[in-house]
Design an enzyme around this catalytic site. Sequence first.
Site, short mmCIF file in Angstrom:
data_model
loop_
_atom_site.label_atom_id
_atom_site.label_comp_id
_atom_site.label_asym_id
_atom_site.label_seq_id
_atom_site.Cartn_x
_atom_site.Cartn_y
_atom_site.Cartn_z
CG ASP A 123 -1.85 1.18 1.27
OD1 ASP A 123 -2.88 1.11 0.57
OD2 ASP A 123 -1.54 2.16 1.96
CB ILE A 124 0.96 4.27 -2.17
CG1 ILE A 124 1.28 3.41 -3.40
CG2 ILE A 124 1.74 5.59 -2.21
CD1 ILE A 124 0.87 4.05 -4.73
CG ASN A 146 -4.65 11.44 -5.71
OD1 ASN A 146 -4.05 11.30 -6.76
ND2 ASN A 146 -5.21 10.43 -5.07
CG HIS A 205 -7.55 13.18 -8.61
ND1 HIS A 205 -7.67 12.21 -7.64
CD2 HIS A 205 -8.25 14.26 -8.15
CE1 HIS A 205 -8.42 12.66 -6.64
NE2 HIS A 205 -8.78 13.92 -6.93
CG ASP A 215 -4.78 8.48 -12.69
OD1 ASP A 215 -5.16 7.92 -11.63
OD2 ASP A 215 -5.56 9.08 -13.48
NE ARG A 233 10.05 -15.67 -8.34
CZ ARG A 233 9.79 -16.70 -7.54
NH1 ARG A 233 10.60 -17.75 -7.53
NH2 ARG A 233 8.74 -16.68 -6.74
CD GLU A 247 -4.56 4.18 -1.59
OE1 GLU A 247 -4.71 4.67 -0.46
OE2 GLU A 247 -5.44 4.24 -2.49
#
Length: 549
Positions: A421-422, A429, A434, A438, A453, A464
């Site tokens: 998770d960011i 944003n 926004h 993206d 891999r 996110e």
Amino acid sequence: MANQKVPLFSAQEERELRKQLSLLLCCSQASQSQDIINQLLHFYVPDKTKKEPSLTRFRYFSAALIEQLIILLQDEQFLKPSRWTDFFELLNYFPLSLENPIPHHLKETISSSANDNPFYQSDNFIPLQLSYLLAQLEDSDTAYSLLKQLKEDISITTSFFHLIYNLTLARLLILKNKRLDFTELWLKLIYKYYQEDGSETALHLILQWQKMIPWGKNASLKKKVLQTYSSDWKYNKTLLSAFILNELVTLENHLIKPEEKIRYVHILLSLPSSYMSFEQLQYLYFFAGNYYSGVEQNFPKSIRAYHHSTYYLHKSWLALQNLSQFLRENLSPEQMVQIMPYLEKKVISLANQINLQNSTYVDTLHKNYLLISDLYHQVEALSITDHLTGLKNRHYLHNNLYHTFQLAVRHKVPISFAILDIDHFKQVNDIYGHLAGDYVLQTLAELLLSFFRKSDVIIRYGGEEFLLVLFDIKKENMLKLMEEFRAKIENYEFIYQENKFHITISTGCVCNCFACLNDTALNSYIEKADKALYTAKEAGRNTVVCFTE
């Protein structure tokens, strides 16, 4: 000299031709009309030997004559109503017999024209039909022998008998390469029937005339002639317009564009089907099927057109059977033996058309199957692909990974899950917009794909959050790998519209999972990874946490 190009008629010669033809149409005495016809033929054969001219000159002269006649006959001063053009429609129904009677919609017209003495009950009608049909099959010898016997009787019978006789004779003259006699006969016919029945009948005869000419390499002349007909005649949805448009449709492909041809086909298919023969209708629907498939790529319309084409191909076979039966009943055994090669040629032509149609139909089905299959795979790909990042989405997780999970369980290969998770993504944003958000998601997806891999599954899980499914990796290696990726992102500089910034990620993992064979087990592992992610957030973010019981 043989390859020398024959020049077109000069403008002065065309004016003189038109003047003579105008005099012919206005002429009130048959003897004077013959003199005018002789003068017209002088253009064709200037010397007095009356030696047959070359085929190329014959084509050019015929085109010039026909073109000038069309112009004159379309002129208002020569416009006369026609009384019996329905007779030209009747030719599509030959041979007429007890098994194949005159169509109901034509009986009234024919009876009134025959003065209540139906010509089809005449003893001459059967041999007249025979000669006409044999000429169409190109058996000139048998047709001519029958026609010769009818010559004296035809002169005192109905106009329709006279017309069939002369149409047959014209066909035989062109088969025997008697081009001078052929041209003279047509000029006489145009004059006679124009005087008796007006311009529309004369225009019908001109169409029959140009149909008999072997245009060959000079087919562009035929197109030029057909284009001389005005829009009033081509598009008035009469029998004559059907004949004109059919001739245009059958021109070689290099002379007429598919878009123009399909326009004519649509008009023709809106007309009464009785205006056309079965073979003409079969060709129209066959062309439409090819056009709808190849140009418009409209599969349903193409299939419907092919179905209609198959129907009229079947009707063509029945018509050929009826013709064969008519010939057997009315020809001698010796004549039947002579006609067999011509019938066989007709059979082969229809058989080839069946093979061509079947092959084209199968090709169309195959092409459209491939198109539908490709569209299906595109739709399937869209349904399991995140449109923003190009990664797999949650649909893929639940619908496409179970066979992989089963294989892993069977070979006792451990499975690990990680949810990434960011941190503070909302701030990206809010500060940069926004579109910048993206951009971060797309860039992070690219970094994930390049770092892990190809056998690892990377899914945009929502917002996110990203879900990673890694196969055959030990716990310590898993944690080390996730830590390396966390550090990579922490040090990566994002640049959007000259704005430079950094982000961090938090990761929750669950390792060494084996019994992942149903939704319940899968959801439990993802919940554990989510709990570990929550722990990482609570611990201050920008860290990797492995779930422990």
